[in-house]
Design a protein around this motif. Structure first.
Motif, PDB file in Angstrom:
ATOM      1  N   ASP A   1     -11.111 -16.698 -12.879  1.00  0.00           N
ATOM      2  CA  ASP A   1     -11.058 -16.500 -14.226  1.00  0.00           C
ATOM      3  C   ASP A   1      -9.544 -16.418 -14.462  1.00  0.00           C
ATOM      4  OD1 ASP A   1     -12.174 -16.001 -17.045  1.00  0.00           O
ATOM      5  OD2 ASP A   1     -11.065 -13.930 -16.590  1.00  0.00           O
ATOM      6  N   ALA A   2      -8.769 -15.603 -13.764  1.00  0.00           N
ATOM      7  CA  ALA A   2      -7.298 -15.545 -13.978  1.00  0.00           C
ATOM      8  C   ALA A   2      -6.650 -16.935 -13.596  1.00  0.00           C
ATOM      9  CB  ALA A   2      -6.688 -14.508 -12.969  1.00  0.00           C
ATOM     10  N   ALA A   3      -7.303 -17.943 -12.795  1.00  0.00           N
ATOM     11  CA  ALA A   3      -6.703 -18.957 -12.556  1.00  0.00           C
ATOM     12  C   ALA A   3      -7.168 -20.079 -13.687  1.00  0.00           C
ATOM     13  CB  ALA A   3      -7.096 -19.511 -11.081  1.00  0.00           C
ATOM     14  N   GLY A   4      -7.819 -19.675 -14.467  1.00  0.00           N
ATOM     15  CA  GLY A   4      -8.054 -20.471 -15.951  1.00  0.00           C
ATOM     16  C   GLY A   4      -9.329 -21.047 -15.798  1.00  0.00           C
ATOM     17  N   PHE A   5     -10.433 -20.836 -14.908  1.00  0.00           N
ATOM     18  CA  PHE A   5     -11.590 -21.535 -14.817  1.00  0.00           C
ATOM     19  C   PHE A   5     -12.613 -20.333 -15.679  1.00  0.00           C
ATOM     20  CE2 PHE A   5      -9.290 -23.314 -11.801  1.00  0.00           C
ATOM     21  CZ  PHE A   5      -9.675 -24.751 -11.434  1.00  0.00           C
ATOM     22  N   THR A   6     -13.824 -21.040 -15.786  1.00  0.00           N
ATOM     23  CA  THR A   6     -14.879 -20.176 -16.467  1.00  0.00           C
ATOM     24  C   THR A   6     -15.652 -19.744 -14.976  1.00  0.00           C
ATOM     25  OG1 THR A   6     -16.454 -22.136 -16.726  1.00  0.00           O
ATOM     26  CG2 THR A   6     -15.161 -21.610 -18.439  1.00  0.00           C
ATOM     27  N   ALA A   7     -16.054 -18.723 -15.083  1.00  0.00           N
ATOM     28  CA  ALA A   7     -16.680 -17.871 -13.834  1.00  0.00           C
ATOM     29  C   ALA A   7     -17.476 -16.719 -14.281  1.00  0.00           C
ATOM     30  CB  ALA A   7     -15.541 -17.661 -12.709  1.00  0.00           C
TER      31      ALA A   7
ATOM     32  N   ARG B   1     -14.928 -14.198  -8.940  1.00  0.00           N
ATOM     33  CA  ARG B   1     -15.131 -14.324 -10.325  1.00  0.00           C
ATOM     34  C   ARG B   1     -13.720 -14.056 -11.016  1.00  0.00           C
ATOM     35  NH1 ARG B   1     -17.921 -10.110 -13.544  1.00  0.00           N
ATOM     36  NH2 ARG B   1     -16.134  -9.253 -12.785  1.00  0.00           N
ATOM     37  N   ASP B   2     -13.011 -12.896 -10.668  1.00  0.00           N
ATOM     38  CA  ASP B   2     -11.996 -12.548 -11.423  1.00  0.00           C
ATOM     39  C   ASP B   2     -10.876 -13.252 -10.965  1.00  0.00           C
ATOM     40  OD1 ASP B   2     -13.324 -10.422 -12.434  1.00  0.00           O
ATOM     41  OD2 ASP B   2     -12.706  -8.828 -11.000  1.00  0.00           O
ATOM     42  N   TRP B   3     -10.896 -13.729  -9.785  1.00  0.00           N
ATOM     43  CA  TRP B   3      -9.617 -14.696  -9.232  1.00  0.00           C
ATOM     44  C   TRP B   3      -9.760 -15.963 -10.176  1.00  0.00           C
ATOM     45  CZ3 TRP B   3      -5.367 -14.616  -6.009  1.00  0.00           C
ATOM     46  CH2 TRP B   3      -5.249 -13.421  -5.371  1.00  0.00           C
TER      47      TRP B   3
ATOM     48  N   PRO C   1     -27.533 -13.745  -5.752  1.00  0.00           N
ATOM     49  CA  PRO C   1     -26.601 -13.841  -6.601  1.00  0.00           C
ATOM     50  C   PRO C   1     -25.580 -14.899  -6.183  1.00  0.00           C
ATOM     51  CG  PRO C   1     -26.170 -11.827  -5.336  1.00  0.00           C
ATOM     52  CD  PRO C   1     -27.561 -12.437  -5.060  1.00  0.00           C
ATOM     53  N   TYR C   2     -24.763 -15.512  -7.314  1.00  0.00           N
ATOM     54  CA  TYR C   2     -23.762 -16.519  -7.120  1.00  0.00           C
ATOM     55  C   TYR C   2     -22.800 -16.671  -8.125  1.00  0.00           C
ATOM     56  CZ  TYR C   2     -26.592 -19.274 -10.333  1.00  0.00           C
ATOM     57  OH  TYR C   2     -27.338 -19.687 -11.363  1.00  0.00           O
ATOM     58  N   VAL C   3     -21.620 -17.178  -8.022  1.00  0.00           N
ATOM     59  CA  VAL C   3     -20.750 -17.365  -9.053  1.00  0.00           C
ATOM     60  C   VAL C   3     -20.850 -18.990  -9.667  1.00  0.00           C
ATOM     61  CG1 VAL C   3     -18.269 -17.493  -9.561  1.00  0.00           C
ATOM     62  CG2 VAL C   3     -18.944 -15.683  -7.975  1.00  0.00           C
ATOM     63  N   ARG C   4     -21.171 -19.026 -10.888  1.00  0.00           N
ATOM     64  CA  ARG C   4     -21.095 -20.316 -11.489  1.00  0.00           C
ATOM     65  C   ARG C   4     -19.610 -20.425 -11.935  1.00  0.00           C
ATOM     66  NH1 ARG C   4     -24.881 -23.903 -13.486  1.00  0.00           N
ATOM     67  NH2 ARG C   4     -26.298 -21.999 -13.548  1.00  0.00           N
ATOM     68  N   VAL C   5     -19.052 -21.579 -11.427  1.00  0.00           N
ATOM     69  CA  VAL C   5     -17.646 -21.700 -11.729  1.00  0.00           C
ATOM     70  C   VAL C   5     -17.380 -23.312 -12.454  1.00  0.00           C
ATOM     71  CG1 VAL C   5     -16.996 -22.370  -9.364  1.00  0.00           C
ATOM     72  CG2 VAL C   5     -15.184 -21.798 -10.871  1.00  0.00           C
ATOM     73  N   GLY C   6     -16.641 -23.306 -13.575  1.00  0.00           N
ATOM     74  CA  GLY C   6     -16.507 -24.513 -14.019  1.00  0.00           C
ATOM     75  C   GLY C   6     -14.984 -24.733 -14.505  1.00  0.00           C
ATOM     76  N   ASN C   7     -14.624 -25.834 -14.611  1.00  0.00           N
ATOM     77  CA  ASN C   7     -13.287 -26.342 -14.937  1.00  0.00           C
ATOM     78  C   ASN C   7     -13.132 -26.180 -16.478  1.00  0.00           C
ATOM     79  OD1 ASN C   7     -10.860 -27.865 -15.881  1.00  0.00           O
ATOM     80  ND2 ASN C   7     -10.731 -28.751 -14.057  1.00  0.00           N
TER      81      ASN C   7
END
Length: 96
Positions: A22-28, A18-20, A38-44
């Motif tokens: 988020d730092a790359a500009g994605f929502t996580a 999540r931290d990586w 548990p899981y990470v929800r990531v979006g552009n």
């Protein structure tokens, strides 16, 4: 010092991912559904329709080591390689 539990390792790897991302500009966000894993929800951020749920599970082909997986079941990489996972995911969801 005690050994880390599997649940603890999964949580740690998901939060690192999540931290990586988020730092790359994605929502996580790390999410844990009731009674589920548990899981990470990531979006552009620039194309919200591009999103994915990333989970961790044991990968039999790698001696049951913990790996990141896409929601459709394809393995990404070992969970200990968080930066690699983040790069692979950003390649799938678009870099911007």
């Amino acid at each position: 010092m005690g050994r880390e539990t599997t649940a603890g390792a999964v949580a740690r790897h998901l939060h690192e991912l999540r931290d990586w991302l988020d730092a790359a500009g994605f929502t996580a966000t790390v999410e844990r559904p009731r009674g589920g894993m548990p899981y990470v929800r990531v979006g552009n951020r620039h194309a919200p329709v591009l999103s994915e749920k990333i989970r961790i599970d044991r990968y039999r082909a790698d001696g049951d080591a913990l790996w990141f997986f896409y929601s459709w079941g394809d393995p990404i990489c070992p969970a200990r390689e968080t930066s690699r996972a983040a790069q692979e995911i950003t390649n799938v969801l678009g870099n911007r």
